[in-house]
Write an enzyme that holds these catalytic residues in place. Structure first.
Site, short mmCIF file in Angstrom:
data_model
loop_
_atom_site.label_atom_id
_atom_site.label_comp_id
_atom_site.label_asym_id
_atom_site.label_seq_id
_atom_site.Cartn_x
_atom_site.Cartn_y
_atom_site.Cartn_z
CG HIS A 244 -1.76 -1.17 1.41
ND1 HIS A 244 -2.93 -1.37 0.72
CD2 HIS A 244 -1.61 -2.27 2.20
CE1 HIS A 244 -3.46 -2.52 1.08
NE2 HIS A 244 -2.68 -3.08 1.98
C1 BDR Z 1 -2.37 0.41 5.75
O1 BDR Z 1 -2.44 -0.25 6.99
C2 BDR Z 1 -1.16 -0.64 7.40
O2 BDR Z 1 -1.21 -1.92 7.95
C3 BDR Z 1 -0.26 -0.53 6.21
O3 BDR Z 1 1.05 -0.19 6.61
C4 BDR Z 1 -0.90 0.55 5.39
O4 BDR Z 1 -0.44 1.83 5.79
C5 BDR Z 1 -3.16 -0.36 4.72
O5 BDR Z 1 -4.52 -0.41 5.09
#
Ligand code: BDR
Ligand code: CA
Length: 315
Positions: A244
């Site tokens: 992400h």
């Molecule tokens: C987000 O949640 C976290 O676990 C990841 O690092 C990312 O920023 C994705 O939903």
């Protein structure tokens, strides 16, 4: 004449995908990381702060200022995600103990001081976790709002719903009140929701190319990705999983490989059922002035080619 690099502050809760975002930024000459602030999110801030120092040192940049931020969300109790990222938050590769100590400065103050000291319109904030530090900085020193160039954040989901509740994505769900402060701040916003990041699938073939780089940072990044992929296997039933957070940095470097539109976005902070939902007025049915560029599309191969090339530049 070479353009001077764009100055960014990364606010982060590493997190394997946060690590990729930091490495992508640190390997990119178009960007200058002027500070890193840690936030409670994937794991508590005592761990994310240490992880952030380990990552700047991994990339050969112990000179970058790293400060610990807020210990918990503004209103809600902290919810962490060890089930994704492991106990340390950075399971998958053993990084050496950081050689530089934590800065004796609070992350919120580091954000404020950095933005106030820079010329107006110079600093871009890149939040990769819950938005607590950003909201607290805007509340403590409202004069930073008109001085910021932009906030480009990973968070939210509209077409894909949520990944933490059916309607909320993790970063916004953990601190929806902070998100509300940010989305009503008037600062130019770009949001990279899971609608976009689910297109940033990391493939086993790419992981092999990363390992083949053979250098310290690339090998560590591959180890982190391999751990994180295990969660993808459980969730999607495939051998591929999206990273992400590096999409935020990818957008700064190559906006043309992303697609989206400007929308009015509101954060749900009242309903117990949909708490933390990012309600995107995609079709502008409210006729309200857009407050956010909402990304939805991504050219995956172009993004991963860029990430490989940039991480390969690091030691
Ligand atoms: C987000 O949640 C976290 O676990 C990841 O690092 C990312 O920023 C994705 O939903
Ligand atoms: Ca994150």
């Amino acid at each position: 004449r070479a353009m001077s690099p764009r100055k960014i502050i990364i606010d982060t809760d590493p997190g394997q995908d946060d690590a990729f975002a930091m490495l992508l930024a640190l390997g990119s000459p178009e960007l200058e990381v002027v500070a890193v602030t840690a936030i409670a999110g994937n794991v508590p801030v005592s761990k994310t702060e240490r992880n952030a120092r380990q990552l700047v040192e991994l990339a050969g940049r112990p000179d970058i200022r790293v400060a610990p931020g807020c210990t918990r969300p503004m209103v809600k109790p902290l919810k962490t995600a060890e089930y994704v990222h492991g106990d340390s938050g950075l399971e998958g590769w053993e990084l050496p103990e950081p050689s530089t100590p934590a800065l004796p400065v609070h992350g919120v103050d580091l954000i404020i001081d950095t933005v106030m000291a820079a010329p107006a319109g110079e600093i871009t904030l890149c939040p990769l976790g819950p938005l607590t530090n950003i909201a607290m900085a805007l509340i403590k020193e409202p004069r930073i709002a008109p001085r910021l160039r932009e906030i480009v954040l990973m968070g939210g989901g509209y077409f894909e719903g949520g990944n933490t509740t059916p309607s909320a994505e993790f970063n916004i769900f953990v601190d929806p009140h902070a998100a509300h402060v940010v989305f009503t701040s008037g600062v130019p916003l770009t949001m990279v929701p899971i609608d976009c990041t689910y297109k940033a699938i990391l493939t086993p073939a790419w992981l092999e190319r990363l390992k083949a780089v053979g250098k310290r940072t690339a090998l560590a990044a591959a180890g982190l990705a391999e751990f994180y992929q295990r969660y993808g296997n459980q969730k999607f039933g495939t051998d591929s999983y999206p990273l992400h957070d590096p999409c935020v940095i990818g957008y700064l470097l190559r906006p043309g490989i992303f697609g989206g539109r400007k929308c009015f976005v509101e954060i749900e902070i009242t309903s117990p059922v949909t708490m933390g939902a990012t309600v995107v007025d995609w079709w502008n049915v409210t006729k309200r002035e857009p407050n956010c560029m909402v990304l939805r599309d991504l050219d995956n191969p172009a993004f991963y080619d860029l990430m490989l090339e940039r991480i390969a530049r690091l030691p």
